[in-house]
Motif scaffolding. Structure first.
Motif, mmCIF file in Angstrom:
data_model
loop_
_atom_site.group_PDB
_atom_site.id
_atom_site.type_symbol
_atom_site.label_atom_id
_atom_site.label_comp_id
_atom_site.label_asym_id
_atom_site.label_seq_id
_atom_site.Cartn_x
_atom_site.Cartn_y
_atom_site.Cartn_z
ATOM 1 N N LEU A 51 27.813 28.474 42.128
ATOM 2 C CA LEU A 51 27.459 29.879 41.946
ATOM 3 C C LEU A 51 28.731 30.677 41.712
ATOM 4 O O LEU A 51 29.740 30.449 42.385
ATOM 5 N N ILE A 52 28.683 31.633 40.786
ATOM 6 C CA ILE A 52 29.852 32.446 40.462
ATOM 7 C C ILE A 52 29.466 33.922 40.558
ATOM 8 O O ILE A 52 28.567 34.385 39.857
ATOM 9 N N PHE A 53 30.173 34.646 41.412
ATOM 10 C CA PHE A 53 29.927 36.072 41.606
ATOM 11 C C PHE A 53 31.005 36.845 40.838
ATOM 12 O O PHE A 53 32.173 36.827 41.200
ATOM 13 N N VAL A 54 30.586 37.508 39.763
ATOM 14 C CA VAL A 54 31.527 38.171 38.856
ATOM 15 C C VAL A 54 31.663 39.640 39.226
ATOM 16 O O VAL A 54 30.674 40.317 39.524
ATOM 17 N N ASP A 55 32.912 40.146 39.192
ATOM 18 C CA ASP A 55 33.161 41.520 39.610
ATOM 19 C C ASP A 55 33.040 42.517 38.472
ATOM 20 O O ASP A 55 32.625 43.658 38.664
ATOM 21 N N SER B 6 35.503 35.270 33.365
ATOM 22 C CA SER B 6 35.105 36.002 34.573
ATOM 23 C C SER B 6 36.009 37.189 34.829
ATOM 24 O O SER B 6 35.585 38.209 35.362
ATOM 25 N N GLY B 7 37.297 37.047 34.454
ATOM 26 C CA GLY B 7 38.271 38.070 34.796
ATOM 27 C C GLY B 7 38.619 38.002 36.266
ATOM 28 O O GLY B 7 38.050 37.216 37.026
ATOM 29 N N PRO B 8 39.578 38.826 36.715
ATOM 30 C CA PRO B 8 39.927 38.840 38.133
ATOM 31 C C PRO B 8 38.789 39.427 38.956
ATOM 32 O O PRO B 8 37.977 40.208 38.462
ATOM 33 N N GLY B 9 38.728 39.017 40.212
ATOM 34 C CA GLY B 9 37.736 39.601 41.114
ATOM 35 C C GLY B 9 36.503 38.766 41.333
ATOM 36 O O GLY B 9 35.627 39.151 42.107
#
Length: 280
Positions: A157-161, A268-271
């Motif tokens: 699972l990936i939680f993107v900011d 995803s970028g940072p965060g």
């Protein structure tokens, strides 16, 4: 005759684990314009995300090539050893294909190549399992069979900011990214059939954590006391908050921590924070 475990830099294995298990990691290339870096060697995750912040265009990545694999496999064969090679998903890179081609060129039956169908420390978690089996003295064939079974049980699972980098990478339109930013929408992705895919979205960082709590509760029968992995993209604090939730709710035997590298980080970028585990 030892069984060596070989992977690529997208596995995002922490240095101490690579050293402890003797895992050989071949780097992909990260290209910012005309300047290229060996992922994890010339460019650390921290340096990558700093460069990403100011980049007008997303960097590109180059796969591990056939020649790199041939050189690696020659060393294995010369030492009289065998190897299990675990690459990032073949749907996201040609690295798997390059490894297969190199193994065929060597004409050796002592090198097995596995498509992990995952990226980042999801892939890394599978590599660690293989390394543990090699240390226990399991044969190459047995490790390959077990990894095939483990891949079917692996969840990530990936939680993107932010939606900014998904937009830059062509995953979202400009309007969607702008509206998402205004509404503070946080996408939740997973790996499906070897590729990144949307799973859900919430509004705000606190709701990401609440979603995670509900996921752990809903999927409680899937969890055992096996090791799990958490990994972050320049946001260790949020990762630790998510780890606290998992430690309290599912009681894993071990929690690995890592940092997202260039391939997932580009989109995803940072965060972002991600979580990987093996279902029962």
């Amino acid at each position: 005759m030892a069984v060596r475990i070989i992977t690529d830099s997208v596995s995002d294995l922490p240095g101490d684990l690579k050293s402890a298990y003797g895992i050989e990691v071949l780097p992909l290339m990260v290209n910012f314009g005309e300047v290229s870096y060996r992922d994890g060697i010339d460019l650390s995750p921290e340096a990558f995300f700093e460069k990403l912040k100011s980049a007008e265009m997303l960097p590109t990545t180059s796969q591990v090539n056939v020649g790199q694999f041939v050189e690696c496999f020659e060393r294995v064969i010369e030492a009289g050893d065998e190897a299990v090679v675990i690459t990032l998903s073949s749907k996201l890179s040609g690295t798997y294909s390059a490894a297969v081609t190199a193994a065929e060129e060597m004409g050796s039956e002592t090198i097995s190549v596995i498509d992990s169908r995952f990226v980042s420390f999801g892939q890394g978690l599978l590599v660690l399992k293989a390394a543990e089996m090699a240390r226990e003295g399991m044969s190459r064939e047995a490790i390959v069979k077990a990894c095939g079974q483990l891949t079917e049980r692996l969840v990530m699972l990936i939680f993107v900011d932010t939606l900014t980098y998904l937009h830059k990478g062509g995953r979202l339109s400009g309007a969607e990214a702008m509206i998402g930013g205004l509404l503070s929408v946080k996408p939740i992705l997973h790996v499906k059939d070897g590729a990144l895919a949307p799973l859900d979205k919430v509004r705000g960082r606190k709701k990401s954590q609440k979603w995670f709590e509900q996921y752990l509760e809903t999927h409680a029968p899937e969890f055992s006391e096996e090791s799990v992995g958490f990994f972050h993209a320049a946001d260790p604090q949020f990762m630790e908050e998510m780890i606290d939730v998992a430690a309290e709710m599912i009681h894993p035997s071990k929690i690995y921590r890592s940092t997202v590298g260039a391939v997932v980080g580009t989109h995803s970028g940072p965060g972002c924070v991600a979580f990987a585990y093996f279902r029962k």
